[in-house]
Design a protein around this motif. Structure first.
Motif, PDB file in Angstrom:
ATOM      1  N   LEU A   1     -30.203  -0.842 -21.540  1.00 41.11           N
ATOM      2  CA  LEU A   1     -30.558  -1.548 -20.299  1.00 41.11           C
ATOM      3  C   LEU A   1     -30.051  -2.991 -20.350  1.00 41.11           C
ATOM      4  N   PHE A   2     -30.244  -3.635 -21.486  1.00 40.90           N
ATOM      5  CA  PHE A   2     -29.771  -5.018 -21.640  1.00 40.90           C
ATOM      6  C   PHE A   2     -28.249  -5.089 -21.527  1.00 40.90           C
TER       7      PHE A   2
ATOM      8  N   VAL B   1     -25.662  -7.113 -19.038  1.00 41.39           N
ATOM      9  CA  VAL B   1     -24.519  -7.940 -19.441  1.00 41.39           C
ATOM     10  C   VAL B   1     -23.274  -7.540 -18.646  1.00 41.39           C
ATOM     11  N   ILE B   2     -23.031  -6.240 -18.556  1.00 43.35           N
ATOM     12  CA  ILE B   2     -21.859  -5.740 -17.821  1.00 43.35           C
ATOM     13  C   ILE B   2     -21.966  -6.102 -16.337  1.00 43.35           C
ATOM     14  N   PHE B   3     -23.154  -5.929 -15.776  1.00 42.40           N
ATOM     15  CA  PHE B   3     -23.357  -6.261 -14.362  1.00 42.40           C
ATOM     16  C   PHE B   3     -23.115  -7.753 -14.119  1.00 42.40           C
ATOM     17  N   GLY B   4     -23.613  -8.590 -15.030  1.00 44.73           N
ATOM     18  CA  GLY B   4     -23.413 -10.026 -14.890  1.00 44.73           C
ATOM     19  C   GLY B   4     -21.946 -10.401 -14.928  1.00 44.73           C
TER      20      GLY B   4
ATOM     21  N   GLY C   1     -24.262 -12.116 -19.471  1.00 43.62           N
ATOM     22  CA  GLY C   1     -22.985 -11.558 -19.031  1.00 43.62           C
ATOM     23  C   GLY C   1     -22.284 -12.436 -18.019  1.00 43.62           C
ATOM     24  N   PHE C   2     -23.058 -12.997 -17.091  1.00 48.46           N
ATOM     25  CA  PHE C   2     -22.459 -13.866 -16.075  1.00 48.46           C
ATOM     26  C   PHE C   2     -21.904 -15.144 -16.703  1.00 48.46           C
ATOM     27  N   THR C   3     -22.668 -15.744 -17.608  1.00 51.42           N
ATOM     28  CA  THR C   3     -22.237 -17.003 -18.236  1.00 51.42           C
ATOM     29  C   THR C   3     -20.954 -16.808 -19.035  1.00 51.42           C
ATOM     30  N   VAL C   4     -20.963 -15.797 -19.893  1.00 52.96           N
ATOM     31  CA  VAL C   4     -19.764 -15.533 -20.704  1.00 52.96           C
ATOM     32  C   VAL C   4     -18.601 -15.118 -19.810  1.00 52.96           C
ATOM     33  N   GLY C   5     -18.875 -14.258 -18.840  1.00 53.26           N
ATOM     34  CA  GLY C   5     -17.826 -13.774 -17.947  1.00 53.26           C
ATOM     35  C   GLY C   5     -17.197 -14.894 -17.143  1.00 53.26           C
TER      36      GLY C   5
ATOM     37  N   VAL D   1     -37.111  -5.133 -15.655  1.00 52.06           N
ATOM     38  CA  VAL D   1     -36.312  -6.039 -14.822  1.00 52.06           C
ATOM     39  C   VAL D   1     -36.000  -7.325 -15.580  1.00 52.06           C
ATOM     40  N   LEU D   2     -36.975  -7.858 -16.312  1.00 60.62           N
ATOM     41  CA  LEU D   2     -36.775  -9.093 -17.073  1.00 60.62           C
ATOM     42  C   LEU D   2     -35.716  -8.913 -18.152  1.00 60.62           C
ATOM     43  N   LEU D   3     -35.754  -7.785 -18.840  1.00 62.48           N
ATOM     44  CA  LEU D   3     -34.762  -7.512 -19.886  1.00 62.48           C
ATOM     45  C   LEU D   3     -33.371  -7.344 -19.280  1.00 62.48           C
ATOM     46  N   PHE D   4     -33.313  -6.648 -18.154  1.00 61.73           N
ATOM     47  CA  PHE D   4     -32.030  -6.464 -17.465  1.00 61.73           C
ATOM     48  C   PHE D   4     -31.494  -7.813 -16.977  1.00 61.73           C
ATOM     49  N   PHE D   5     -32.378  -8.639 -16.420  1.00 61.92           N
ATOM     50  CA  PHE D   5     -31.966  -9.936 -15.889  1.00 61.92           C
ATOM     51  C   PHE D   5     -31.469 -10.852 -17.003  1.00 61.92           C
ATOM     52  N   LYS D   6     -32.100 -10.771 -18.181  1.00 63.32           N
ATOM     53  CA  LYS D   6     -31.628 -11.572 -19.315  1.00 63.32           C
ATOM     54  C   LYS D   6     -30.192 -11.187 -19.662  1.00 63.32           C
ATOM     55  N   GLY D   7     -29.899  -9.900 -19.632  1.00 61.57           N
ATOM     56  CA  GLY D   7     -28.537  -9.446 -19.870  1.00 61.57           C
ATOM     57  C   GLY D   7     -27.580  -9.937 -18.791  1.00 61.57           C
TER      58      GLY D   7
END
Length: 221
Positions: free
Chosen positions: A27-28, A32-35, A112-116, A102-108
């Motif tokens: 899930l995490f 990351v991929i979604f971000g 993911g968004f920052t690195v991406g 949701v919190l775990l997914f959002f952390k990912g």
């Protein structure tokens, strides 16, 4: 040869929750991929605005014009503890189980968004900056948050079984105390994460920023 009690407890915990750990980690990673995908959906003007603020921040880092290490440590620790404490409270509430996911997914998504975004805008230099500014503290914080997420989900599921399936059970006090002890242990571990973010990451980031800026200037000459 006797096994250390702590190692034995960790082994038992892993065997009992292995499938839940796999689910939470997947899930995490999906977050990351979604971000990272969200970065590509941003418009040109949005990317330019974010990149402007990013370069301003890196300029301040290179000049040591950032918050003191003490303030960064306090802010980082309070943020991380509040995040994990929210999962802890949601585990007790039972109905908060979906929000933990949701919190775990959002952390990912945030990671993911920052690195991406850094990689998308700056290429290999962005990857280097994300490696020194994001990865060190998250190597500690993310596993601890995943552990807290799994424990919270497990506790919530146990409460559901006891409350709605009418299963016989004894006193909840020992289980609640173990749950509270897990939160205290995670909060203690987050001290290390915040210390890395406040004292190590800025120094690494400063060196990386100065190095990349010198390379850019050399390429312009």
């Amino acid at each position: 040869m006797r096994t250390h009690p702590l190692k034995s407890a960790i082994a038992v915990h892993w065997r009992e929750h292995a499938s839940l750990y796999v689910f939470v980690i997947v899930l995490f990673l999906m977050g990351v991929i979604f971000g990272a995908i969200v970065v590509n959906s941003l418009g040109f003007s949005q990317k330019q605005d974010l990149y402007y603020y990013l370069t301003q921040f890196f300029g301040q880092v290179s000049k040591d014009n950032i918050a003191s290490a003490h303030d960064m440590f306090r802010q980082s620790y309070m943020h991380n503890v509040k995040y994990t404490a929210l999962m802890w409270v949601l585990g007790i509430s039972v109905i908060g189980l979906p929000i933990i996911l949701v919190l775990l997914f959002f952390k990912g998504v945030v990671v993911g968004f920052t690195v991406g975004f850094l990689v998308n805008q700056m290429g290999w230099r962005g990857f280097l900056l994300s490696f020194v500014s994001i990865m060190p503290q998250n190597l500690v914080a993310i596993p601890l948050m995943i552990v807290m997420g799994v424990i919270s989900i497990s506790f919530s599921l146990h409460m559901v079984r006891n409350q709605f399936m009418k299963r016989p059970h004894g006193s909840m006090f020992p289980m609640v105390m173990r749950y509270a002890a897990a939160m205290a242990a995670v909060a203690l571990g987050l001290l290390l994460s915040s210390a890395v973010e406040a004292y190590l990451s800025p120094a690494l980031m400063k060196q990386a920023v100065q190095w990349t800026m010198s390379l850019i200037i050399m390429n312009m000459i």
